[in-house]
Design a protein around this motif. Structure first.
Motif, PDB file in Angstrom:
ATOM      1  N   LEU A 203       0.839  -1.207   0.000  1.00  0.00           N
ATOM      2  CA  LEU A 203       0.000   0.000   0.000  1.00  0.00           C
ATOM      3  C   LEU A 203       0.869   1.250   0.000  1.00  0.00           C
ATOM      4  CD1 LEU A 203      -2.904   1.243   0.434  1.00  0.00           C
ATOM      5  CD2 LEU A 203      -2.349   1.219   2.853  1.00  0.00           C
ATOM      6  N   GLU A 206       2.759   2.293  -3.171  1.00  0.00           N
ATOM      7  CA  GLU A 206       1.877   3.018  -4.086  1.00  0.00           C
ATOM      8  C   GLU A 206       1.604   4.431  -3.558  1.00  0.00           C
ATOM      9  OE1 GLU A 206       1.053   1.971  -7.052  1.00  0.00           O
ATOM     10  OE2 GLU A 206      -0.004   3.861  -7.444  1.00  0.00           O
ATOM     11  N   LEU A 210       2.604   7.852  -5.538  1.00  0.00           N
ATOM     12  CA  LEU A 210       1.624   8.881  -5.921  1.00  0.00           C
ATOM     13  C   LEU A 210       2.093  10.272  -5.510  1.00  0.00           C
ATOM     14  CD1 LEU A 210      -1.663   6.955  -5.046  1.00  0.00           C
ATOM     15  CD2 LEU A 210      -1.072   7.854  -7.313  1.00  0.00           C
ATOM     16  N   ALA A 224      -7.337   9.773   1.191  1.00  0.00           N
ATOM     17  CA  ALA A 224      -7.967   8.853   0.234  1.00  0.00           C
ATOM     18  C   ALA A 224      -8.114   7.454   0.837  1.00  0.00           C
ATOM     19  CB  ALA A 224      -7.169   8.796  -1.071  1.00  0.00           C
ATOM     20  N   ILE A 225      -7.170   7.059   1.703  1.00  0.00           N
ATOM     21  CA  ILE A 225      -7.293   5.768   2.402  1.00  0.00           C
ATOM     22  C   ILE A 225      -8.152   5.906   3.650  1.00  0.00           C
ATOM     23  CG2 ILE A 225      -6.013   4.056   3.772  1.00  0.00           C
ATOM     24  CD1 ILE A 225      -5.762   3.663   0.773  1.00  0.00           C
ATOM     25  N   PRO A 229     -11.279   3.458   1.409  1.00  0.00           N
ATOM     26  CA  PRO A 229     -11.204   2.020   1.683  1.00  0.00           C
ATOM     27  C   PRO A 229     -10.767   1.670   3.105  1.00  0.00           C
ATOM     28  CG  PRO A 229      -9.543   2.693   0.042  1.00  0.00           C
ATOM     29  CD  PRO A 229     -10.472   3.831   0.226  1.00  0.00           C
ATOM     30  N   TRP A 233     -11.746  -1.545   5.247  1.00  0.00           N
ATOM     31  CA  TRP A 233     -10.784  -2.570   5.643  1.00  0.00           C
ATOM     32  C   TRP A 233     -10.840  -2.854   7.137  1.00  0.00           C
ATOM     33  CZ3 TRP A 233      -6.604   0.149   2.307  1.00  0.00           C
ATOM     34  CH2 TRP A 233      -6.793  -0.191   0.968  1.00  0.00           C
TER      35      TRP A 233
ATOM     36  N   TYR B 148     -16.084   7.202  -3.737  1.00  0.00           N
ATOM     37  CA  TYR B 148     -15.850   5.830  -3.273  1.00  0.00           C
ATOM     38  C   TYR B 148     -17.232   5.396  -2.790  1.00  0.00           C
ATOM     39  CZ  TYR B 148     -13.019   1.955  -1.746  1.00  0.00           C
ATOM     40  OH  TYR B 148     -12.458   0.703  -1.623  1.00  0.00           O
ATOM     41  N   TYR B 194      -7.353   6.747  -9.933  1.00  0.00           N
ATOM     42  CA  TYR B 194      -7.264   7.841  -8.948  1.00  0.00           C
ATOM     43  C   TYR B 194      -6.317   7.433  -7.802  1.00  0.00           C
ATOM     44  CZ  TYR B 194     -11.176   9.606 -11.622  1.00  0.00           C
ATOM     45  OH  TYR B 194     -11.969  10.029 -12.644  1.00  0.00           O
ATOM     46  N   LEU B 195      -6.637   7.774  -6.564  1.00  0.00           N
ATOM     47  CA  LEU B 195      -5.730   7.456  -5.445  1.00  0.00           C
ATOM     48  C   LEU B 195      -6.170   6.180  -4.726  1.00  0.00           C
ATOM     49  CD1 LEU B 195      -5.348  11.015  -3.824  1.00  0.00           C
ATOM     50  CD2 LEU B 195      -3.896   9.959  -5.571  1.00  0.00           C
ATOM     51  N   ALA B 196      -7.406   6.169  -4.251  1.00  0.00           N
ATOM     52  CA  ALA B 196      -7.851   5.087  -3.370  1.00  0.00           C
ATOM     53  C   ALA B 196      -7.803   3.726  -4.063  1.00  0.00           C
ATOM     54  CB  ALA B 196      -9.264   5.377  -2.856  1.00  0.00           C
ATOM     55  N   ASN B 197      -8.290   3.673  -5.311  1.00  0.00           N
ATOM     56  CA  ASN B 197      -8.294   2.377  -5.991  1.00  0.00           C
ATOM     57  C   ASN B 197      -6.897   1.905  -6.373  1.00  0.00           C
ATOM     58  OD1 ASN B 197     -10.997   1.892  -5.717  1.00  0.00           O
ATOM     59  ND2 ASN B 197     -11.557   2.677  -7.735  1.00  0.00           N
ATOM     60  N   ARG B 198      -6.001   2.854  -6.639  1.00  0.00           N
ATOM     61  CA  ARG B 198      -4.618   2.442  -6.923  1.00  0.00           C
ATOM     62  C   ARG B 198      -3.990   1.816  -5.683  1.00  0.00           C
ATOM     63  NH1 ARG B 198      -2.269   5.029 -11.659  1.00  0.00           N
ATOM     64  NH2 ARG B 198      -0.171   4.582 -10.970  1.00  0.00           N
ATOM     65  N   MET B 199      -4.217   2.442  -4.532  1.00  0.00           N
ATOM     66  CA  MET B 199      -3.628   1.897  -3.297  1.00  0.00           C
ATOM     67  C   MET B 199      -4.318   0.589  -2.913  1.00  0.00           C
ATOM     68  SD  MET B 199      -2.522   5.233  -1.050  1.00  0.00           S
ATOM     69  CE  MET B 199      -3.943   6.280  -1.326  1.00  0.00           C
ATOM     70  N   SER B 200      -5.629   0.518  -3.097  1.00  0.00           N
ATOM     71  CA  SER B 200      -6.343  -0.736  -2.851  1.00  0.00           C
ATOM     72  C   SER B 200      -5.770  -1.854  -3.724  1.00  0.00           C
ATOM     73  CB  SER B 200      -7.832  -0.611  -3.209  1.00  0.00           C
ATOM     74  OG  SER B 200      -8.465   0.325  -2.400  1.00  0.00           O
TER      75      SER B 200
END
Lengths: 249, 249
Positions: A203, A206, A210, A224-225, A229, A233, B148, B194-200
């Motif tokens: 994680l 990445e 970014l 964004a995390i 998500p 999680w 999201y 974007y950001l969140a899905n890349r890190m996911s």
């Protein structure tokens, strides 16, 4: 039962810096008799105070059964000799600093004095239990029990066998950790970083990429995390999420 | 102020499937007058019902100000023509299905009828706003506002500019989304995922790898996140975590 291992009974923590004190607090908060040993008596005294404060915190926040924790607190004690600390326990959690020399010496001493039915678990994050266990005469009862810090607050513990570990010892360790409120996850073999840190690292790579490539700022990448998500999680793991995800509609 | 853009006033949602209905619920729950348009009148009707149910859920769970949300609910309406839906709004959230043809047609129609001070934001996850905005006469006010899902529950919204987007429009979009309770994060340029899905995705690749290579089972891999770092990521982002982390002691 997990013969020849036992899971009900007193517990020793060897090495009571921050991680060891937190382990001790967890065990005591779950009503176990806990013995602390540290080579440095001032570290042992500080660890005992810290563990007591952690247990109080757990009680105050409704995270521990007050009656069980009071029993645990009452019996939480320092032993000045490692032999005394481990002589009648069912489980030893080792939490000395990450050095093969230190850990192997400690495992050897524990193995010499702990009952044959006791498990010996290392908190090590970076060292191999396969190597550490060779210092003992009974390597089959040795395993990794890697916490995500601090163990009295973060539920997961990552259990990994060394090459010489008995599968029954892994089963017994899972049952022991469950009995003190942990969520054990079991690795079939040792891998660097276990599970949680490997996934964290992925994680992170990445996240850092970014920021360094100029896509977004640090705060936005974090948010964004944190507000995306990350919220999920904490409730569902990534695989469960996969099965629930139905696209972006 | 974010001249020539305005952020206080009515809002339109164009395309009111699951994501659009959820956007509408969020806007209404924050007291905005919301107009729904969908090419398919049965989808519009279902979207309105769904949005009302979402707003009720937010009120019941203390996630919305009951008075504001009541005002929003009262004014939530379907418009049968896109022109009517957007004619006096400050913000249009587009949430039709991911197709350049569909989104470009919708952006063109919105651009023709919405006031010059209105922002037009696409919910698209996989299409380029740089391409979509070329369908309009005023591409500088067009941007990506990627949710999201579902947006009425998960706070983050990822804002990205197209090549022709005015930086003032991005600032105004950030202020608008903040005003309706979102946590906006701003990308300096479009990147896939974007950001969140890349890190996911990065986390996932590692999770899947751990299972496929036999290190641990699916449930244990999930639990390692869910009961470990996932708990922290919901409270702190990965970067903040880095600065706090002091090793494994």
């Amino acid at each position: 039962s997990y013969r020849p291992y036992r899971i009900d009974g007193p517990v020793a923590v060897v090495g009571v810096g921050l991680t060891g004190a937190s382990w001790g607090a967890l065990f005591a908060a779950n009503g176990r008799r806990v013995r602390f040993f540290d080579q440095d008596s001032s570290v042992a005294a500080a660890g005992l105070e810290r563990a007591r404060a952690f247990v109080s915190f757990l009680i105050e926040h409704g995270l521990a059964d007050a009656e069980l924790a009071a029993t645990g607190l009452q019996h939480l004690e320092i032993c000045t000799e490692i032999e005394m600390a481990v002589q009648d326990v069912v489980f030893v959690q080792e939490a000395v600093y990450d050095s093969y020399e230190a850990k192997m010496a400690v495992f050897k001493a524990i193995d010499q004095s702990a009952p044959r039915y006791a498990l010996i678990s290392s908190s090590s994050s970076g060292l191999s239990i396969s190597k550490i266990q060779t210092a003992t005469t009974c390597p089959e009862r040795c395993l990794s029990g890697h916490p995500y810090n601090p163990p009295h607050l973060i539920p997961v513990v990552e259990i990994a066998p060394g090459e010489l570990t008995d599968p029954q010892a892994i089963k017994a360790a899972r049952a022991f950790y469950t009995s003190v409120g942990k969520i054990p996850v079991v690795l079939r073999r040792e891998v660097p970083g276990y599970l949680a840190n490997r996934m964290s690292a992925a994680l992170w790579r990445e996240a850092i990429n970014l920021v360094l490539s100029g896509v977004a700022g640090v705060e936005d990448v974090d948010n964004a995390i944190r507000y995306g998500p990350g919220l999920r999680w904490a409730v569902m793991g990534p695989h469960i999420l996969y099965h629930l995800g139905g696209g972006e509609g």
